[in-house]
Design a protein around this motif. Structure first.
Motif, short mmCIF file in Angstrom:
data_model
loop_
_atom_site.label_atom_id
_atom_site.label_comp_id
_atom_site.label_asym_id
_atom_site.label_seq_id
_atom_site.Cartn_x
_atom_site.Cartn_y
_atom_site.Cartn_z
N SER A 116 4.66 45.13 -15.28
CA SER A 116 5.69 44.11 -15.42
C SER A 116 7.05 44.73 -15.73
CB SER A 116 5.30 43.10 -16.51
OG SER A 116 4.16 42.35 -16.10
N GLN A 117 7.07 45.76 -16.57
CA GLN A 117 8.32 46.47 -16.85
C GLN A 117 8.82 47.16 -15.59
OE1 GLN A 117 10.23 46.59 -19.87
NE2 GLN A 117 11.64 47.32 -18.27
N PHE A 118 7.89 47.73 -14.83
CA PHE A 118 8.24 48.37 -13.56
C PHE A 118 8.89 47.35 -12.63
CE2 PHE A 118 7.29 49.79 -9.26
CZ PHE A 118 7.49 51.16 -9.32
N ALA A 119 8.33 46.14 -12.55
CA ALA A 119 8.88 45.08 -11.71
C ALA A 119 10.29 44.71 -12.17
CB ALA A 119 7.97 43.86 -11.75
N ALA A 120 10.49 44.63 -13.49
CA ALA A 120 11.81 44.29 -14.02
C ALA A 120 12.82 45.38 -13.71
CB ALA A 120 11.73 44.06 -15.53
N ASP A 121 12.41 46.64 -13.85
CA ASP A 121 13.31 47.75 -13.56
C ASP A 121 13.68 47.80 -12.08
OD1 ASP A 121 13.18 48.48 -16.21
OD2 ASP A 121 11.70 50.08 -15.90
N LEU A 122 12.72 47.53 -11.21
CA LEU A 122 13.01 47.52 -9.78
C LEU A 122 13.96 46.38 -9.43
CD1 LEU A 122 12.59 48.57 -6.93
CD2 LEU A 122 10.52 47.17 -6.78
N ALA A 123 13.71 45.21 -10.00
CA ALA A 123 14.62 44.09 -9.75
C ALA A 123 16.04 44.43 -10.20
CB ALA A 123 14.12 42.84 -10.47
N PHE A 242 9.01 39.93 -11.32
CA PHE A 242 9.88 40.31 -10.22
C PHE A 242 10.56 39.08 -9.62
CE2 PHE A 242 10.69 41.37 -5.72
CZ PHE A 242 11.50 42.48 -5.90
N ARG A 243 9.80 38.02 -9.41
CA ARG A 243 10.35 36.78 -8.83
C ARG A 243 11.45 36.22 -9.73
NH1 ARG A 243 12.71 33.31 -6.53
NH2 ARG A 243 11.87 31.45 -5.51
N ALA A 244 11.22 36.20 -11.04
CA ALA A 244 12.21 35.64 -11.95
C ALA A 244 13.44 36.53 -12.06
CB ALA A 244 11.58 35.43 -13.33
N ASP A 245 13.23 37.85 -12.19
CA ASP A 245 14.35 38.74 -12.45
C ASP A 245 15.23 38.97 -11.22
OD1 ASP A 245 13.21 38.89 -14.94
OD2 ASP A 245 13.20 41.08 -15.03
N ILE A 246 14.65 38.94 -10.03
CA ILE A 246 15.44 39.22 -8.84
C ILE A 246 16.43 38.09 -8.57
CG2 ILE A 246 13.92 38.20 -7.08
CD1 ILE A 246 15.69 41.62 -6.86
N GLY A 247 16.08 36.86 -9.01
CA GLY A 247 17.04 35.78 -9.05
C GLY A 247 17.54 35.28 -7.71
N VAL A 248 16.70 35.28 -6.68
CA VAL A 248 17.15 34.79 -5.38
C VAL A 248 16.77 33.32 -5.21
CG1 VAL A 248 16.98 37.07 -4.35
CG2 VAL A 248 15.03 35.51 -4.19
N ASP A 250 15.37 29.88 -3.05
CA ASP A 250 14.11 29.63 -2.33
C ASP A 250 14.20 30.05 -0.87
OD1 ASP A 250 12.94 28.68 -4.62
OD2 ASP A 250 13.25 26.55 -4.13
N ALA A 251 15.37 29.89 -0.25
CA ALA A 251 15.51 30.25 1.15
C ALA A 251 15.37 31.76 1.33
CB ALA A 251 16.86 29.77 1.69
N THR A 252 15.98 32.53 0.44
CA THR A 252 15.86 33.99 0.52
C THR A 252 14.42 34.41 0.29
OG1 THR A 252 18.14 34.24 -0.25
CG2 THR A 252 16.71 36.18 -0.40
N TRP A 253 13.75 33.77 -0.66
CA TRP A 253 12.34 34.07 -0.91
C TRP A 253 11.49 33.75 0.32
CZ3 TRP A 253 10.67 37.06 -4.60
CH2 TRP A 253 9.31 37.09 -4.92
N ALA A 254 11.80 32.66 1.00
CA ALA A 254 11.06 32.30 2.21
C ALA A 254 11.25 33.34 3.29
CB ALA A 254 11.51 30.92 2.71
N ARG A 255 12.47 33.87 3.44
CA ARG A 255 12.69 34.92 4.43
C ARG A 255 11.96 36.21 4.02
NH1 ARG A 255 17.72 32.97 3.63
NH2 ARG A 255 18.48 34.92 2.69
N GLY A 256 11.91 36.47 2.72
CA GLY A 256 11.15 37.62 2.24
C GLY A 256 9.69 37.50 2.61
#
Length: 296
Positions: A116-123, A242-248, A250-256
């Protein structure tokens, strides 16, 4: 790889000796994971040599030499910084690079202390990358296989892969994910993106994310392609972080989801009779479809 070209230590030694004689006495050794798009070799203890394995990847060399030195000081983690660019010679037909060596192991769940820390750092890294001024940066194109551009460039092969896989997948759901991704068009200004955020391009030291490498598919445009790791590497709590921290939105998430599904589908369709090769693709497809169902 094009034709019968052999990229090995002997070739690298000849190229270095001829073009950078100050390094001619340094040992050349293959790295443990030399990559597919490029072949990578140790040059002494503090440098690497990286050679594109095919013409399609050679377009990335000059791009990295121009932009990585400008990006590096603005990012919270180390990235490769080129030291020298070689030219075609010794029967090798493309430009090639010498980089400083970056310590670290390729990211695996086993060497990460806290996923989870890794996900936060990557975001955090990707957010910092997006904030860098994009003016003049490389727009999507052949150099990065259209990462950062509209997903419809891969519409035909995605639909063909769904047809090829037939009853092996939930084709109706896969088509729905793809249609949703196509409909969620990018409306924002172009921003910097990495283009291939995968575990193989993330380094770990002392259990934490320590560097991000291989910017060959980087550019400026839609950053949704950088979300693919959500479905290829994270799960459970780390996925949520990662989903929360990246902060995009819904449309960007759908394209992802669309980018992740496209790659998994074409990989599965291309290795349909090889269960070992497609095992990861099945997991990604399942994760993408499950995420889509939760949000519809």
């Amino acid at each position: 790889m094009d034709g019968k070209l052999t990229i090995d230590t002997a070739l690298v030694s000849r190229l270095v000796a001829a073009q950078f004689p100050q390094w001619r006495d340094l040992a050349v050794r293959p790295v443990a994971s030399g990559g597919w798009d490029n072949r990578t070799f140790h040059l002494g203890d503090e440098m690497t040599v990286r050679l594109p394995s095919a013409a399609a990847y050679s377009l990335q060399v000059e791009k990295e030499h121009r932009w990585l030195p400008q990006l590096a000081p603005l990012l919270p983690l180390p990235i490769p910084v080129p030291l020298a660019m070689g030219v075609p010679a010794e029967g090798y037909p493309w430009h090639w690079s010498v980089y400083g060596w970056i310590e670290g192991e390729t990211a695996r769940r086993e060497n990460i202390a806290d996923l989870s820390q890794f996900a936060a750092d990557l975001a955090g890294f990707l957010i910092a990358l997006k904030r860098i001024e994009p003016t003049g940066g490389p727009a999507p194109g052949q150099h990065n296989f259209f990462r950062g551009g509209p997903l419809n460039v891969y519409d035909g092969e995605t639909r063909q892969a769904i047809t090829t896989l037939g009853s092996r997948i939930d084709g109706t759901s896969a088509s729905a994910v793809w249609e949703a991704a196509l409909a969620a068009t990018w409306q924002g200004p172009p921003v910097w993106f990495h283009g291939d955020v995968a575990s193989g391009n993330l380094l770990v030291e002392d259990g934490r994310l320590s560097a991000v490498i291989d910017f060959g598919t980087s550019g400026v445009g839609d950053p949704s392609c950088d979300l693919v790791i959500a479905w290829t590497f994270f799960e459970g709590e780390s996925w949520e972080v990662f989903r929360a921290d990246i902060g995009v939105d819904d449309a960007t998430w759908a394209r992802g989801r669309g980018w992740a599904l496209w790659k998994a589908l074409i990989t599965a369709a291309g290795h349909i009779d090889n269960p070992v090769e497609v095992e990861k693709s099945w997991r990604v497809i399942d994760a993408v479809l499950a995420d889509h169902r939760r949000r519809t």
